[in-house]
Scaffold this motif. Structure first.
Motif, mmCIF file in Angstrom:
data_model
loop_
_atom_site.group_PDB
_atom_site.id
_atom_site.type_symbol
_atom_site.label_atom_id
_atom_site.label_comp_id
_atom_site.label_asym_id
_atom_site.label_seq_id
_atom_site.Cartn_x
_atom_site.Cartn_y
_atom_site.Cartn_z
ATOM 1 N N ILE B 76 38.819 39.662 35.658
ATOM 2 C CA ILE B 76 39.155 40.278 34.375
ATOM 3 C C ILE B 76 38.380 39.629 33.236
ATOM 4 N N HIS B 77 38.427 38.286 33.172
ATOM 5 C CA HIS B 77 37.855 37.614 32.008
ATOM 6 C C HIS B 77 36.357 37.378 32.120
ATOM 7 N N PHE B 78 35.867 37.147 33.338
ATOM 8 C CA PHE B 78 34.451 36.800 33.452
ATOM 9 C C PHE B 78 33.655 37.845 34.217
ATOM 10 N N GLY B 79 34.330 38.888 34.672
ATOM 11 C CA GLY B 79 33.631 39.946 35.384
ATOM 12 C C GLY B 79 33.017 39.499 36.697
ATOM 13 N N LEU B 80 33.521 38.388 37.234
ATOM 14 C CA LEU B 80 32.952 37.897 38.487
ATOM 15 C C LEU B 80 33.467 38.713 39.658
ATOM 16 N N SER B 81 32.672 38.758 40.700
ATOM 17 C CA SER B 81 33.081 39.479 41.896
ATOM 18 C C SER B 81 33.946 38.592 42.777
ATOM 19 N N PRO B 82 34.931 39.157 43.472
ATOM 20 C CA PRO B 82 35.729 38.371 44.417
ATOM 21 C C PRO B 82 34.886 37.668 45.467
ATOM 22 N N TRP B 83 33.702 38.224 45.758
ATOM 23 C CA TRP B 83 32.824 37.539 46.734
ATOM 24 C C TRP B 83 32.477 36.141 46.225
ATOM 25 N N GLN B 133 52.388 38.080 33.172
ATOM 26 C CA GLN B 133 53.507 38.623 33.950
ATOM 27 C C GLN B 133 53.025 39.556 35.030
ATOM 28 N N GLU B 134 52.036 40.376 34.703
ATOM 29 C CA GLU B 134 51.515 41.286 35.720
ATOM 30 C C GLU B 134 50.038 41.495 35.443
ATOM 31 N N VAL B 135 49.218 40.996 36.358
ATOM 32 C CA VAL B 135 47.781 41.099 36.178
ATOM 33 C C VAL B 135 47.240 42.068 37.212
ATOM 34 N N THR B 136 46.510 43.086 36.744
ATOM 35 C CA THR B 136 45.957 44.073 37.669
ATOM 36 C C THR B 136 44.448 43.922 37.745
ATOM 37 N N LEU B 137 43.926 43.890 38.934
ATOM 38 C CA LEU B 137 42.471 43.808 39.087
ATOM 39 C C LEU B 137 41.859 45.166 38.738
ATOM 40 N N PRO B 138 40.887 45.177 37.829
ATOM 41 C CA PRO B 138 40.290 46.457 37.428
ATOM 42 C C PRO B 138 39.526 47.101 38.584
ATOM 43 N N LEU B 139 39.638 48.417 38.689
ATOM 44 C CA LEU B 139 38.889 49.133 39.713
ATOM 45 C C LEU B 139 37.441 49.270 39.265
ATOM 46 N N VAL B 140 36.535 49.088 40.172
ATOM 47 C CA VAL B 140 35.116 49.187 39.839
ATOM 48 C C VAL B 140 34.573 50.477 40.442
ATOM 49 N N ARG B 141 33.966 51.293 39.577
ATOM 50 C CA ARG B 141 33.494 52.588 40.076
ATOM 51 C C ARG B 141 32.113 52.483 40.698
ATOM 52 N N ASP B 142 31.211 51.724 40.027
ATOM 53 C CA ASP B 142 29.875 51.557 40.604
ATOM 54 C C ASP B 142 29.892 50.387 41.573
ATOM 55 N N HIS B 143 29.274 50.563 42.661
ATOM 56 C CA HIS B 143 29.155 49.521 43.691
ATOM 57 C C HIS B 143 30.472 48.827 43.972
ATOM 58 N N PRO B 144 31.496 49.560 44.357
ATOM 59 C CA PRO B 144 32.788 48.907 44.609
ATOM 60 C C PRO B 144 32.694 47.815 45.670
ATOM 61 N N ALA B 145 31.791 47.968 46.638
ATOM 62 C CA ALA B 145 31.699 46.975 47.718
ATOM 63 C C ALA B 145 31.296 45.616 47.171
ATOM 64 N N LEU B 146 30.514 45.623 46.062
ATOM 65 C CA LEU B 146 30.133 44.359 45.455
ATOM 66 C C LEU B 146 31.361 43.623 44.922
ATOM 67 N N TYR B 147 32.427 44.382 44.648
ATOM 68 C CA TYR B 147 33.657 43.787 44.121
ATOM 69 C C TYR B 147 34.764 43.799 45.182
ATOM 70 N N MET B 148 34.350 43.805 46.416
ATOM 71 C CA MET B 148 35.274 43.751 47.548
ATOM 72 C C MET B 148 36.296 44.875 47.482
ATOM 73 N N GLY B 219 45.401 33.242 49.165
ATOM 74 C CA GLY B 219 45.924 33.818 47.930
ATOM 75 C C GLY B 219 44.890 34.725 47.269
ATOM 76 N N ALA B 220 43.639 34.268 47.262
ATOM 77 C CA ALA B 220 42.571 35.055 46.646
ATOM 78 C C ALA B 220 42.429 36.394 47.343
ATOM 79 N N PHE B 221 42.449 36.353 48.660
ATOM 80 C CA PHE B 221 42.291 37.591 49.429
ATOM 81 C C PHE B 221 43.488 38.518 49.219
ATOM 82 N N TYR B 222 44.655 37.897 49.121
ATOM 83 C CA TYR B 222 45.882 38.666 48.870
ATOM 84 C C TYR B 222 45.757 39.460 47.567
ATOM 85 N N ALA B 223 45.232 38.794 46.528
ATOM 86 C CA ALA B 223 45.055 39.471 45.239
ATOM 87 C C ALA B 223 44.086 40.642 45.379
ATOM 88 N N VAL B 224 43.015 40.428 46.156
ATOM 89 C CA VAL B 224 42.013 41.475 46.329
ATOM 90 C C VAL B 224 42.613 42.686 47.044
#
Lengths: 235, 603, 320
Positions: B76-83, B133-148, B219-224
């Motif tokens: 969310i804050h840094f636009g980094l990919s889960p990879w 309280q509730e953080v949602t991972l933004p959906l990525v439309r372009d190259h979703p695979a890059l964002y797992m 935990g990271a994978f769970y969030a993804v």
């Protein structure tokens, strides 16, 4: 009064006691001696029910003692003073003695018993409000003995009262026991490592080795038998 | 090679699991089949710390939650990919492990378990307060695979399986190396482990770092996978409980435990929730709770061990049945104690002559004293031990024998005196220094790993010398052979007799290749025939050049074993001498039989 | 009013609030100390036993005409005390049926002497109670509020009519009841034969058997007393705060923190431990945001265990 018949018992599959038989008549003083690891303490714990019996019988006034739950045996007049001065460390001396009088008989005769205990071991009276865990080894042993006496037992079982005590203190404890016995006519079953002291005043004795009785008889016969010495010293 | 072989079952499991996953179309079940793996990985993380060291953690949600929030907030804050974030979350998990471990490892038992509970709960409130309280991972439309982000859920399952394989490989690797040996010996007896030269704090910190890293990754994978992170869902008490429950349900201290636990509990819970959740909210929790209660009552150490025990018992029963054929069965070693073994003595006497004692002094104890409070437990004790000799230290109960041993191997520091090993003064040095100098010891209280084989138990002792796993195996095998246990090397410790346990304890000390062996009541509690067997092993060791100091209460077996006695009473040396001299010494007779004995015996 | 006076007033107000809530926490902790301190059993479900007590009191109050007979002032307290025997029986039964299987002689040879098993067993019980509670009672908030909870005694004013402290009457009465129960329990433990046998069983189970104490029964009794004491504290809490089936989770740490702070093995110490937790919680609100109140307790708890694991009132050091 107490009759142990071909008793086998132990903690795991390997029994510590092997078909062991002993008996104590009312009014007698019986000593059980034997080197360490012979099963003396295990025998006491089996009589008290803390170690389960595998086979054999224990009769108490003709009744089957093994049928009673361990805690009930104190109420039948058996007082076990365990080895290693097991007091209730965070309770006061007087509370320790009161716990000795937990069974009905002890409560009924409390006034008389406490007076006698204090007369025999005046130091307990002095220290009555002190926590038992803060006493010296010898004093703790006296608390343990006093606790046993406080139940007005029919049979007092003493497990190595001299263990870990300096010789002079051990001697003192022995002398006290003899004095108590002479005055009260109590039936005593004593386990000791120190053969001479244990047999000196006893009526009869048993020599235990690797969980069985290897020798029994009057004190005189035992003390003149070379095998006692051999049992301890190996040659 | 053995390592790869040990992984074979897990590869088979992964293949079958993925095969099943391929055929599942329903999105909900696809998610569930992935979550099973996530919780299995999390359970393995818990097992890494708590399963092997025995320190129960109630707070693994702390690491799990850190991993989940790292991923969510990083994207969310840094636009980094889960990879990228997954490795970062792993690193954060490891770091958190260290930060938690440093203060908390000062505690043991209940205290450790309870304090671990406080970490995730404190973080839960902190993250709520921070407004996450509730953080949602933004959906990525372009190259979703890059964002797992994958539309085909089976890819998540595949990723989770890959993670599981990596974690299992790490766990297996830890089990086989000195890492695992150290952790297991900490669980068994931390003091003894320290004595064998193991820096217990360092290994525990490594364990919690690895454990935290795995939990962070889970935990990271769970969030993804779930795309939503809330404080309660990642830091909540139920999350910590989940790790502990899947591992305990399946079995503690094995890679299979958490996998079995997750594979059973997660689907049961999820299906119940899906079927009944709407009209009976909480049914999942109730059934879950009941399952836990039942498993604890029926199989308190987990399904895996219960199943193994049943199989092992059945095998043993079959072996017994086969052995019941009288021709095949050797007479069971029932000790037939004759009160005074005469026959044994003859054989023993000739054996004594067999070994030779050299002049070389291996151990020189000079004027050692130790007091506890006002009591002198060891009082100015001196003696020397020559190479190849058997020295017996005897004395009645409370004579200070074990305290003396503790002074010799560095457990206790003497108030006065010197301990010289091979000409080097090692007084007051740490136990592991003495162990390295060649002083090995056995302990009076045996604490074997009931479910490990004899050889595995002995392997733990090889730690001091072993360079690697194979070397440890070799040392263990050699020690088992020396102790005469080769025939039962594969047997579980829980099936051993007291005598075999004593010999195993001896073998464990031998595996560290000591020059001087301190034996603490190795003969206690044995029947006559058994004593003879153990004595034979000790003699053989001495013939092969070992030097031995043995403590014992009883003199019986000792008089025919030792070259020389040191008799202790009330902490001081009463006398020293050969068995013949000592047993005739009035002072010794008095100490053992009471001071009135002589008077009576003479009359 | 000067800034200093405002500061002083809020400090005194937090102190008073801390003492009142601390008394209830103290009672809660004493209940746990009976279980954790005497038997060394980690009971994860202690908070949920408390929750159960709250609901039982609630239903006695609303469902058995107590409200009608005793009115809404006295009624809640009558209901709370009527609940105690139910929870005593509940605790006794739970111990008899479940806890006894993972404690004592049966645990010899188990991993971690049965601690693993105790933890997980009580975790299972906690899950069943929480979720079963949700099924039976629903998840909406309820309370056994008395009208007293919305009125206060005013202490003061002090220092020139400016500074005064308000004591909520509902919490005040709950605190008084807590202290009274503690005193009663203290008399029971220190002066009676039963109390002596409980202490003996905690101190030396083997020697207790030799003097004729049924140690199993003593443990069961201690467990039941501990359960009902914590439940009683829960009931008193419920006269001021609404609750739900998952309320236990919020207090489990409070209880363990109090017991550890008071020193494991010391029943009365646990009361002071709980009191200290109440004070820390309330006083921390002066400097730390409200939402972090609970986090403060956890951090405080960690500090205690790491810096002084023997607690402040521990008489018996932890046996290894």
């Amino acid at each position: 009064m107490l009759k142990v018949e071909s008793l086998s018992a132990g903690y795991s599959a390997v029994p510590v006691l092997n078909e062991l038989s002993i008996s104590v008549e009312a009014g007698e003083f019986v000593s059980i001696v034997g080197p360490n690891g012979a099963g003396k303490t295990t025998l006491f714990k089996t009589i008290s029910g803390v170690v389960p019996a595998m086979s054999g019988r224990i009769l108490w006034d003709g009744e089957d003692l093994l049928a009673c739950p361990p805690w009930q045996r104190a109420h039948l007049g058996l007082a076990h003073v365990p080895e290693g001065r097991q007091v209730f460390p965070s309770l006061s001396v007087i509370e320790n003695l009161e716990l000795g009088a937990y069974p009905e008989t002890g409560r009924r005769e409390w006034e008389r018993n406490i007076e006698r205990i204090y007369a025999w071991m005046p130091v307990l009276k002095e220290r009555r409000n002190q926590l038992a865990g803060t006493l010296s080894g010898g004093e703790q042993q006296m608390v343990a003995v006093g606790r046993g006496l406080a139940s007005s037992p029919k049979l007092l079982m003493l497990d190595e009262p001299s263990m870990g005590l300096a010789p002079t203190i051990a001697d003192f404890i022995f002398e006290k026991l003899m004095e108590i016995r002479k005055q009260s006519g109590l039936t005593i079953l004593l386990v000791e490592q120190r053969v001479a002291e244990a047999l000196q005043f006893a009526d009869r004795g048993y020599v235990l080795e690797t969980g069985r009785v290897v020798l029994e008889g009057t004190t005189k016969t035992l003390m003149s038998d070379d095998r006692v010495r051999q049992a301890y010293l190996g040659m | 090679m053995a390592y790869l072989k040990s992984l074979r079952p897990i590869f088979a499991f992964v293949a079958i699991y993925f095969g099943i996953a391929l055929f599942i179309e329903n999105q909900y079940y696809q998610l569930m089949i992935t979550l099973v793996l996530v919780w299995a990985i999390f359970g393995l993380s818990w097992n890494m710390l708590s399963g092997y060291t025995g320190l129960i953690s109630f707070g693994h949600a702390a690491f799990f939650g850190i991993g989940a929030y790292t991923t969510a907030l990083g994207q969310i804050h840094f636009g980094l990919s889960p990879w990228v974030l997954l490795p970062i979350a792993t690193a954060f998990g490891a770091l958190a492990g260290l930060l938690v471990g440093i203060p908390t490892f000062r505690l043991r038992g209940h205290y450790f378990a309870l304090s671990m509970l406080a970490y995730p709960l404190a973080m839960l409130y902190v993250f709520e307060w921070l407004g996450y309280q509730e953080v949602t991972l933004p959906l990525v439309r372009d190259h979703p695979a890059l964002y797992m982000q994958f539309s085909d859920h089976r890819i998540y399952t595949l990723l989770a399986l890959a993670m599981l394989v990596v974690v299992v490989m790490i766990t297996r690797w830890v089990e086989r190396t000195r890492f695992g040996i150290s952790l297991i010996s900490i669980k068994q007896n931390e003091a003894a482990a320290e004595a064998a030269g193991i820096n217990t704090l360092a290994w525990k910190l490594k364990a919690i770092a690895v454990s935290g890293a795995i939990a962070g990754a889970a935990g990271a994978f769970y969030a993804v996978v779930l795309l939503v992170v809330t404080p309660v869902s990642v830091f909540g008490m139920l999350v910590s409980a989940q790790a502990l429950t899947v591992a305990m349900f399946g079995g503690v201290g094995t890679v299979w435990g958490p996998i079995i636990g997750a594979a059973f509990l997660i689907p049961v819970g999820e299906i119940l929730h899906a079927e009944f959740g709407t009209f009976i909210p909480g049914i999942q929790g109730v059934i879950y709770g009941l399952a836990i209660i039942i498993i604890i009552i029926v199989a308190p150490e987990g399904v895996f061990w219960k199943a193994r025990d049943i199989l092992a018992n059945r095998r043993a029963a079959r072996a017994r049945r086969e052995a019941a054929d009288p021709a095949a069965m050797p007479c069971p070693e029932k000790s037939e104690p004759s009160p005074f073994p005469a026959a044994e003595a003859d054989a023993a006497e000739e054996a004594v002559a067999e070994h030779t004692v050299s002049d070389e002094i291996v151990l020189d104890v000079r004027g050692v004293s130790k007091s506890f409070g006002g009591l002198k437990a060891v009082d100015n004790v001196s003696f020397e031990v020559r190479k190849g000799m058997i020295l017996g230290i005897i004395g009645p109960n409370g004579a200070g024998k074990t305290t003396l041993f503790n002074l010799l191997n560095g457990f206790l520091k003497p108030d006065e005196g010197d301990v010289v090993v091979n000409g080097r003064s090692l007084v007051g040095r740490k136990p592991h220094v003495l162990a390295a100098a060649g002083v090995g010891r056995t302990f009076q209280v045996m604490r074997p790993f009931a479910r490990m084989s004899v050889e595995e138990n002995v392997r733990v002792g090889a730690f001091v010398r072993a360079r690697n796993g194979e070397h440890a195996d070799a040392l263990a095998r050699e020690a088992v052979e020396k102790a005469g246990l080769s025939e039962i090397a594969g047997r579980r410790a829980s099936e051993l007799t007291t005598k075999e346990l004593r010999l195993m304890e001896l073998a464990r000390a031998l595996a560290g290749q000591p020059q001087l062996l301190l034996l603490d009541e190795t003969l206690a509690g044995l029947g006559h025939g058994e004593v003879g067997d153990v004595v034979a092993v000790v003699r053989r060791l001495v013939r092969e050049g070992m030097t031995i100091v043995i403590i014992e209460h009883t003199m019986q077996a000792m008089v025919r074993l030792v070259d020389r006695f040191v008799v202790l009473d009330h902490g001081a040396v009463l006398t020293t001498g050969s068995p013949e001299e000592v047993t005739k010494d009035p002072k010794v007779i008095e100490a053992y039989l009471g001071k009135k004995w002589m008077a009576h015996a003479e009359s | 009013m000067t800034e200093g006076q405002i500061l002083l007033e809020s400090f005194l107000q937090a102190l008073a609030a801390g003492l009142l809530i601390g008394a209830i926490y103290g009672l809660m902790c004493v209940g746990l100390a009976m279980i954790f301190g005497i038997m060394r059993v980690i009971n994860f479900a202690q908070g949920d036993f408390m929750m159960l007590g709250m609901y039982v009191a609630f239903f006695i109050f609303t469902g058995f005409g107590i409200q009608g007979v005793f009115g809404s002032y006295v009624g809640p307290y009558v209901a709370i005390f009527l609940m105690v025997p139910f929870l005593f029986a509940f605790g006794y039964a739970i111990h008899r049926l479940l806890i006894t299987r993972v404690t004592g002689i049966r645990t010899v040879g188990m991993e971690g002497e049965g601690h693993y098993a105790q933890l997980v067993l009580t975790l299972g019980i906690a899950l069943v109670l929480q979720n079963g509670g949700q099924i039976l009672f629903g998840s909406q908030l309820v309370s056994i509020r008395t009208p007293l909870s919305s009125v206060a005694w005013e202490l003061g004013p002090f220092w020139g009519d400016f500074v005064s402290v308000f004591l909520n009457k509902g919490r005040g009465i709950a605190a008084i009841f807590s202290v009274a129960v503690i005193l009663g329990l203290w008399l029971l433990i220190s002066r009676t034969r039963l109390g002596r046998s409980l202490r003996a069983a905690a101190d030396n189970p083997e020697a207790s058997t030799y003097v004729g104490i049924d140690v199993d029964r003593a443990y069961r009794t201690a467990f039941a007393i501990g359960t009902s004491i914590t439940a009683l504290a829960g009931g008193l809490l419920a006269t001021n705060y609404p609750f739900h089936p998952f309320v236990g989770l919020e207090y489990v740490i409070v209880m363990y923190a109090g017991v550890v702070l008071g020193g494991i093995g010391s029943t009365i110490g646990a009361f002071w431990g709980g009191m200290a937790i109440g004070l820390v919680q309330q006083l921390s609100t002066l400097v730390i945001p409200m939402q972090l109140q609970n986090a403060t307790i956890f951090v405080f708890f960690l500090l205690i265990v790491v810096l002084r694991p023997q607690g402040f009132f521990g008489r018996i050091s932890e046996r290894t």
